[in-house]
Design an enzyme around this catalytic site. Structure first.
Site, mmCIF file in Angstrom:
data_model
loop_
_atom_site.group_PDB
_atom_site.id
_atom_site.type_symbol
_atom_site.label_atom_id
_atom_site.label_comp_id
_atom_site.label_asym_id
_atom_site.label_seq_id
_atom_site.Cartn_x
_atom_site.Cartn_y
_atom_site.Cartn_z
ATOM 1 N N GLY A 169 0.663 -5.044 0.850
ATOM 2 C CA GLY A 169 -0.462 -5.082 -0.082
ATOM 3 C C GLY A 169 -0.098 -5.702 -1.423
ATOM 4 N N GLU A 205 -0.485 -9.268 -0.868
ATOM 5 C CA GLU A 205 -1.930 -9.530 -0.720
ATOM 6 C C GLU A 205 -2.644 -9.472 -2.075
ATOM 7 O OE1 GLU A 205 -2.033 -6.435 2.297
ATOM 8 O OE2 GLU A 205 -3.002 -7.850 3.661
ATOM 9 N N ALA A 210 0.865 -1.177 0.000
ATOM 10 C CA ALA A 210 0.000 0.000 0.000
ATOM 11 C C ALA A 210 0.903 1.228 0.000
ATOM 12 C CB ALA A 210 -0.872 -0.009 1.243
ATOM 13 N N GLU A 222 4.135 -5.397 7.480
ATOM 14 C CA GLU A 222 3.369 -4.330 8.135
ATOM 15 C C GLU A 222 3.731 -4.149 9.603
ATOM 16 O OE1 GLU A 222 2.103 -6.693 6.160
ATOM 17 O OE2 GLU A 222 0.753 -5.774 4.697
HETATM 18 N N1 CAA Z 1 4.624 3.241 -0.391
HETATM 19 C C1 CAA Z 1 5.057 4.412 -0.884
HETATM 20 N N2 CAA Z 1 6.269 4.566 -1.485
HETATM 21 C C2 CAA Z 1 7.056 3.474 -1.568
HETATM 22 C C3 CAA Z 1 6.666 2.225 -1.063
HETATM 23 C C4 CAA Z 1 5.387 2.118 -0.462
HETATM 24 N N3 CAA Z 1 4.899 0.944 -0.010
HETATM 25 N N4 CAA Z 1 7.666 1.338 -1.279
HETATM 26 C C5 CAA Z 1 8.643 2.027 -1.901
HETATM 27 N N5 CAA Z 1 8.273 3.313 -2.082
HETATM 28 C C6 CAA Z 1 9.047 4.384 -2.703
HETATM 29 C C7 CAA Z 1 10.170 4.849 -1.802
HETATM 30 O O1 CAA Z 1 9.694 5.776 -0.830
HETATM 31 C C8 CAA Z 1 11.108 5.465 -2.798
HETATM 32 O O2 CAA Z 1 10.602 6.735 -3.158
HETATM 33 P P1 CAA Z 1 11.603 8.024 -3.181
HETATM 34 O O3 CAA Z 1 12.595 7.679 -4.258
HETATM 35 O O4 CAA Z 1 10.686 9.152 -3.514
HETATM 36 O O5 CAA Z 1 12.215 8.086 -1.834
HETATM 37 C C9 CAA Z 1 10.944 4.574 -4.033
HETATM 38 O O6 CAA Z 1 9.705 3.886 -3.853
HETATM 39 C C10 CAA Z 1 12.030 3.526 -4.146
HETATM 40 O O7 CAA Z 1 12.093 2.835 -2.897
HETATM 41 P P2 CAA Z 1 13.478 2.613 -2.087
HETATM 42 O O8 CAA Z 1 14.415 3.737 -2.336
HETATM 43 O O9 CAA Z 1 13.107 2.318 -0.672
HETATM 44 O O10 CAA Z 1 14.011 1.309 -2.844
HETATM 45 P P3 CAA Z 1 14.924 0.153 -2.223
HETATM 46 O O11 CAA Z 1 15.303 -0.695 -3.394
HETATM 47 O O12 CAA Z 1 16.019 0.720 -1.384
HETATM 48 O O13 CAA Z 1 13.949 -0.681 -1.239
HETATM 49 C C11 CAA Z 1 11.906 -1.798 -0.637
HETATM 50 C C12 CAA Z 1 12.864 -1.385 -1.773
HETATM 51 C C13 CAA Z 1 12.605 -2.838 0.244
HETATM 52 C C14 CAA Z 1 10.688 -2.432 -1.283
HETATM 53 C C15 CAA Z 1 11.519 -0.577 0.215
HETATM 54 O O14 CAA Z 1 11.091 0.459 -0.653
HETATM 55 C C16 CAA Z 1 10.420 -0.845 1.202
HETATM 56 O O15 CAA Z 1 10.675 -1.417 2.262
HETATM 57 N N6 CAA Z 1 9.193 -0.413 0.862
HETATM 58 C C17 CAA Z 1 8.054 -0.544 1.777
HETATM 59 C C18 CAA Z 1 7.555 -1.983 1.855
HETATM 60 C C19 CAA Z 1 6.417 -2.091 2.846
HETATM 61 O O16 CAA Z 1 6.578 -1.848 4.022
HETATM 62 N N7 CAA Z 1 5.230 -2.478 2.341
HETATM 63 C C20 CAA Z 1 4.051 -2.627 3.169
HETATM 64 C C21 CAA Z 1 3.221 -1.391 3.119
HETATM 65 S S1 CAA Z 1 1.872 -1.410 4.271
HETATM 66 C C22 CAA Z 1 0.655 -2.299 3.505
HETATM 67 O O17 CAA Z 1 0.788 -2.756 2.390
HETATM 68 C C23 CAA Z 1 -0.619 -2.438 4.291
HETATM 69 C C24 CAA Z 1 -1.588 -3.406 3.758
HETATM 70 O O18 CAA Z 1 -1.669 -4.516 4.195
HETATM 71 C C25 CAA Z 1 -2.528 -3.026 2.718
#
Ligand code: CAA
Length: 300
Positions: A149, A152, A106, A172
């Protein structure tokens, strides 16, 4: 590798790199592709195409945010899914992302400021479930991150294919929250309570190879994004080559197994099996078998 396969892969690559996908020379003769072109140009977060007869392909396309699932993306995704569901030419749908990410979850930046009443009153995330109401089969082709998400969304699909190196997870817990789009239920149903509990409570990621071992993924591919996508498109084309009536019925009875006990489930299956003797395609399929001919389905 056959020239057909090279052509199909080249075609797929072209579809993925262009905002308005370019149909193959053979497909250009099909008027229905022109129809898709006119609608997809309005999408900003997804690409839509029909890479093979009978197959609808939706590619999540927010590369700068690793396909983070924003509300705007879901409005477009649901619109495209609805169009494919209603399109009589389409028999199966493939949902994919990029080499780097199927979807990183998400959109955390959109979600961060929400209050309880924002989320509760507006039923945040509820529109995500639209995919699960489709009667046509949906195949997820997962490469790179499928987190939160994203994992999911893949699990909402009927079949999940991935690369061996795909990165699945429900992280999460690390954000001070829990899965909100079915992860706790679907992951548990797919891989069992103990393993799902471990993954959700630790937020540990797992590979596509492990996901296949645990039964979450139907097939984990050795290659990269193009290989898994081609595999999904080929399977979708095979499904689309069968009677739509039988395919819808087959999906329905398998899904019923998730809700019913074995005895009720078997009875339910038998009733649907009986009802298919009222379809034209059952007559067509069995007559073609007896005559050693290829069945020409009426889809009725
Ligand atoms: N939401 C918004 N932006 C996101 C994102 C997310 N879930 N995942 C990545 N991005 C964005 C980053 O903020 C970054 O943007 P900027 O360049 O503007 O800073 C861009 O995508 C690239 O990401 P990274 O620089 O972090 O890339 P990386 O290769 O170093 O890491 C990653 C990749 C491990 C996937 C890392 O981005 C990450 O941990 N992302 C979040 C994953 C996460 O926690 N997902 C769960 C979300 S909660 C959810 O989904 C609830 C539900 O059940 C519905």
């Amino acid at each position: 590798m056959s020239s057909c396969r090279v052509l199909a892969r080249t075609r797929t690559a072209a579809l993925l790199t262009s905002r308005i996908p370019v149909p193959s020379p053979a497909a250009r003769s099909l008027p229905r592709l022109v129809r898709f072109q006119s609608t997809q140009s309005s999408y900003e977060n997804i690409l839509v195409s029909a890479p093979k007869p009978g197959v609808g392909l939706i590619t999540l396309n927010r590369p700068k945010a690793l396909n983070a699932l924003s509300s705007a993306l879901f409005v477009e995704l649901n619109d495209a899914l609805k169009k494919f569901e209603e399109d009589k030419e389409i028999g199966a749908i493939v949902l994919t992302g990029s080499e780097r990410a199927f979807a990183a979850g998400a959109d955390i930046k959109e979600m961060a400021p929400l209050t309880f009443s924002d989320a509760y009153v507006n039923n945040f995330i509820a529109p995500w479930s639209y995919l699960t109401t489709l009667r046509k089969p949906v195949i997820a082709a997962v490469s790179g991150h499928a987190l939160g998400g994203g994992c999911e969304l893949a699990m909402m699909c009927d079949i999940v294919y991935s690369t061996k190196t795909a990165n699945f997870g429900q992280p999460e817990i690390k954000l001070g929250t829990i899965p909100g789009a079915g992860g706790s239920q679907r992951l548990t149903a797919a891989i069992g309570k103990s393993k799902a509990m471990e993954l959700i409570l630790t937020g540990n990621n797992f590979s596509g190879e492990d996901a296949e071992k645990h039964g979450l993924v139907a097939k984990a591919f050795d290659g990269g994004h193009q290989e898994v996508l081609q595999g999904a498109i080929d399977t979708a084309a095979k499904i689309a080559s069968y009677s739509r009536v039988a395919v819808i019925a087959a999906k329905e009875v398998v899904n019923k197994s998730q809700d019913l006990g074995i005895r009720e489930g078997v009875e339910y299956e038998r009733r649907i099996f009986h009802s298919l003797f009222g379809s034209q395609d059952q007559k067509i399929g069995m007559k073609a078998f007896a005559e050693k001919k290829k069945a020409e389905w009426s889809h009725s």
